[in-house]
Each structure stands twice: as structure tokens, then as C-alpha cells.
Design an enzyme around this catalytic site. Structure first.
Site, PDB file in Angstrom:
ATOM      1  N   CYS A  12       0.865  -1.180   0.000  1.00  0.00           N
ATOM      2  CA  CYS A  12       0.000   0.000   0.000  1.00  0.00           C
ATOM      3  C   CYS A  12       0.901   1.229   0.000  1.00  0.00           C
ATOM      4  O   CYS A  12       2.073   1.145  -0.363  1.00  0.00           O
ATOM      5  CB  CYS A  12      -0.994  -0.016   1.158  1.00  0.00           C
ATOM      6  SG  CYS A  12      -0.296   0.243   2.799  1.00  0.00           S
ATOM      7  N   ARG A  18      -3.313  -0.557   5.400  1.00  0.00           N
ATOM      8  CA  ARG A  18      -3.868  -1.664   4.615  1.00  0.00           C
ATOM      9  C   ARG A  18      -2.916  -2.841   4.429  1.00  0.00           C
ATOM     10  O   ARG A  18      -3.323  -3.990   4.618  1.00  0.00           O
ATOM     11  CB  ARG A  18      -4.315  -1.158   3.242  1.00  0.00           C
ATOM     12  CG  ARG A  18      -5.453  -0.161   3.326  1.00  0.00           C
ATOM     13  CD  ARG A  18      -5.711   0.512   2.008  1.00  0.00           C
ATOM     14  NE  ARG A  18      -4.591   1.411   1.687  1.00  0.00           N
ATOM     15  CZ  ARG A  18      -4.450   2.044   0.537  1.00  0.00           C
ATOM     16  NH1 ARG A  18      -5.339   1.861  -0.428  1.00  0.00           N
ATOM     17  NH2 ARG A  18      -3.434   2.848   0.332  1.00  0.00           N
ATOM     18  N   ASP A 125      -8.120   3.669   1.468  1.00  0.00           N
ATOM     19  CA  ASP A 125      -7.160   3.948   2.528  1.00  0.00           C
ATOM     20  C   ASP A 125      -7.916   4.476   3.745  1.00  0.00           C
ATOM     21  O   ASP A 125      -8.551   5.528   3.673  1.00  0.00           O
ATOM     22  CB  ASP A 125      -6.146   4.984   2.036  1.00  0.00           C
ATOM     23  CG  ASP A 125      -4.995   5.177   2.997  1.00  0.00           C
ATOM     24  OD1 ASP A 125      -5.090   4.770   4.177  1.00  0.00           O
ATOM     25  OD2 ASP A 125      -3.969   5.738   2.566  1.00  0.00           O
TER      26      ASP A 125
END
Length: 156
Positions: A12, A18, A125
Site C-alpha cells: 500500500c 492496509r 485507505d
């Protein structure tokens, strides 16, 4: 000679929300399937500004709530294109990071592209929205679909 481990890297942006969540969830699913010896699982970020930091408190909280183990030694790290090229599966959490990986010369696949159930392709996100529960559900689904595909492809 033993078979080489299947290397899976989740990517990420900063490696605090994440991708460490996906790493922990995927490790949990692999453990439930008694396949720990078959895998090497890690995560990283395309950006380096969080390097050395623990995963976000929201990630830690949602993993704890869902009884998913998070290694207390886990620290954010920036991805390395040389190491990524040695991975069997480079899994991006969104299209922005997949594009960043492509600029590094690394091919990746979006986590949710492993599922065929109407999910969007990007895992949002949660850093600003604080929607860690929604993100957890998407990550869990994506990780299960990824594991199913790897098991089918590698006969596990």
C-alpha cells in the site's frame, strides 16, 4: 530438496494501514489452513515516510477485534524493487500503488481482483476516513480469494 516457499508481498502507500492488515489477515488464513511452511508473507509501502513505525492504531484495533494476530515486531518499510521481483505474488491494495509499482518495473495485481463478487478494485485507505472495519472486511475477502487461487494454482 524441499519446495521453495511461495512469496507473497502486500503493498500500500505507507505500510501502516492496509498492507500490514492484509499481511496479518493472510498469515492468519494460511495458519488456519495449516500451510505456514509453504509461505513467506510480508508487506511494504511505496512511500517511505512511515518507515520504522508500528501499524496504525486503527489497524491494530480492528485486527485485535477480529482476533487476528499482529506481530508486535512489525514495522513499516518501503518496498524494494529488487526484493519485489523475487516475490511470486506482489499484491497492491489499490490502483495508485499498482501504478507506482509498475513505474519501479514491478508487475502486481490488485488484491480485490482475485475476487469475483462485485467488490470495487481498490481497497480504500482508512488513514483519513477511519473506516478500518470496512477495510478489514474487504481485505479479509480479498485475502481469502487470493489464498483460494494460490491453493488451486499450486495444488495445496
Amino acid at each position: 530438496m524441499e519446495n521453495p516457499k511461495i512469496k507473497v508481498v502486500f503493498v500500500c502507500l505507507g505500510n501502516i494501514c492496509r498492507s500490514p492488515m492484509a499481511e496479518a489477515v493472510f498469515k492468519s488464513l494460511v495458519k488456519e489452513a495449516s500451510l505456514e511452511e509453504q509461505f513467506e508473507i510480508s508487506s511494504g509501502g511505496t512511500g517511505g515516510w512511515h518507515t520504522g513505525e508500528r501499524p496504525h492504531s486503527g489497524t491494530q484495533a480492528v485486527l485485535k477485534l477480529n482476533q487476528v494476530y499482529l506481530d508486535p515486531q512489525k514495522r513499516a518499510q518501503q518496498v524494494n524493487s529488487v526484493a519485489l521481483r523475487q516475490a511470486d505474488y506482489v499484491v497492491a491494495l489499490d490502483q495508485e500503488n499498482a501504478a507506482a509499482l509498475k513505474r519501479l518495473g514491478v508487475e502486481s495485481r490488485l488484491l480485490l481482483s482475485y475476487c469475483d463478487n462485485g467488490h470495487p478494485l481498490d481497497v480504500p485507505d482508512p488513514y483519513y476516513e477511519q473506516n478500518f472495519d470496512v477495510v478489514y472486511d474487504l481485505v479479509r475477502d480479498g485475502c481469502q480469494c487470493l489464498l483460494n487461487e494460490i491453493r488451486a494454482r499450486h495444488g495445496l
